[in-house]
Design an enzyme around this catalytic site. Structure first.
Site, PDB file in Angstrom:
ATOM      1  N   PRO A   2       0.829  -1.220   0.000  1.00  0.00           N
ATOM      2  CG  PRO A   2      -0.657  -1.507   1.767  1.00  0.00           C
ATOM      3  CD  PRO A   2       0.668  -1.978   1.231  1.00  0.00           C
ATOM      4  CD  GLU A   3       5.116   1.960  -2.267  1.00  0.00           C
ATOM      5  OE1 GLU A   3       5.520   2.951  -2.883  1.00  0.00           O
ATOM      6  OE2 GLU A   3       5.807   0.943  -2.088  1.00  0.00           O
ATOM      7  CE  LYS A  51       3.837   5.878   2.611  1.00  0.00           C
ATOM      8  NZ  LYS A  51       4.902   4.871   2.826  1.00  0.00           N
ATOM      9  NE  ARG A 258      13.368  -0.343  10.515  1.00  0.00           N
ATOM     10  CZ  ARG A 258      13.044  -0.717  11.723  1.00  0.00           C
ATOM     11  NH1 ARG A 258      13.228  -1.962  12.099  1.00  0.00           N
ATOM     12  NH2 ARG A 258      12.524   0.143  12.562  1.00  0.00           N
TER      13      ARG A 258
END
Ligand SMILES: [Zn+2]
Length: 275
Positions: A2-3, A51, A258
């Site tokens: 989900p961006e 977002k 990350r």
């Protein structure tokens, strides 16, 4: 992942299903909102901001004035389903349901939502006011995004693109794909990136092109396994040059951001610091 484009599409679908309708029932399966009852509230609109997703509501006690905003964030795993009244809610297991908003016609069910908060609409800025220009917003401003990125020229471009205060909507997939498509190492300093405006415009183009569909395609090829250049492809050959795509931990942001992916041949220059 989900961006910004995924959240935009959720907001678009929710807005089509809910805007203008009165809620007949709400259910918050979260301790901090368990006693909230939005029955009688009218959904004014559903919008995305980067977002973040905002359901704007008017309470039955106010006429045209103050409203409330239900804020949520999908992070890695959240999603919404819209079901016709009486249809089973089968998108995800029931124990993941966090929010239910029902009208006479539909139920909007939010699964695994994060940062669910109900705030006065006038106070939305406390939750989203820190965001930089929204890549899919009506007020998108490329110059301002470039200005914000340039304000910290020593920072690595990968982390800078993810920082929602610079520009809002890019997550880990687009970060990796934008760097690949521009031939830039994710560890290059912002100040060393050739043509930062082009990089920002590419981000806008990718999110814009993907906003009305669920798959995120950056290669122009919708076939399975060919949709993206490097994201989640470590160990596989680069689709452009055949070099093995690499991945490593990068930065200390949210856990979903990350890992970074890159092709050492297509994206030469500064490499990952030793782990
Ligand atoms: Zn390559």
């Amino acid at each position: 992942m989900p961006e910004g484009d995924t959240v935009w599409l959720h907001a678009h679908r929710l807005n089509a299903a809910l805007a203008g309708a009165t809620l007949v029932r709400s259910d918050f399966r979260l301790p901090q909102l368990a006693t909230v009852d939005l029955a009688g509230y009218v959904v004014r609109e559903v919008v995305s901001r980067g977002k973040h997703l905002l359901v704007r509501l008017t309470s039955p006690e106010t006429t045209g004035g103050a409203g409330w905003s239900l804020h949520s964030h999908l992070r890695m795993d959240g999603t919404w389903g819209v079901f016709r009244s009486g249809q089973p809610w089968r998108r995800r297991p029931a124990h993941l349901i966090r929010v239910v908003l029902e009208t006479e016609r539909v139920a909007a069910v939010g699964y695994h939502l994060h940062d669910v908060k109900l705030v006065p609409t006038a106070g939305e800025n406390e939750l989203v006011g820190h965001l930089g220009p929204d890549l899919l917003g009506a007020d998108w401003n490329a110059d301002e995004a470039v200005r914000r990125l340039n304000a910290a020229p020593a920072r690595d471009i990968g982390t800078a693109l993810l920082d929602q205060r610079n520009l809002a909507g890019i997550g880990n997939l687009y970060k990796a794909e934008i760097c690949f498509l521009r031939g830039v190492s994710p560890w290059a300093s912002v100040g060393d990136v050739r043509d930062l405006p082009a990089m920002v415009q590419l981000g806008r183009r990718l999110l814009w092109a993907n906003r009305e569909r669920w798959p995120q395609i950056t290669t122009g090829d919708s076939r399975r396994g060919r949709q993206v250049w490097v994201f989640e492809r470590s160990g596989d050959p680069c689709l452009r040059c055949g070099t093995v795509v690499r991945s490593t931990r990068h930065g200390g942001g949210p856990i979903e951001d990350r890992l970074t992916y890159w092709c050492p041949s297509c994206q030469p220059g500064t490499t990952a610091p030793a782990q």
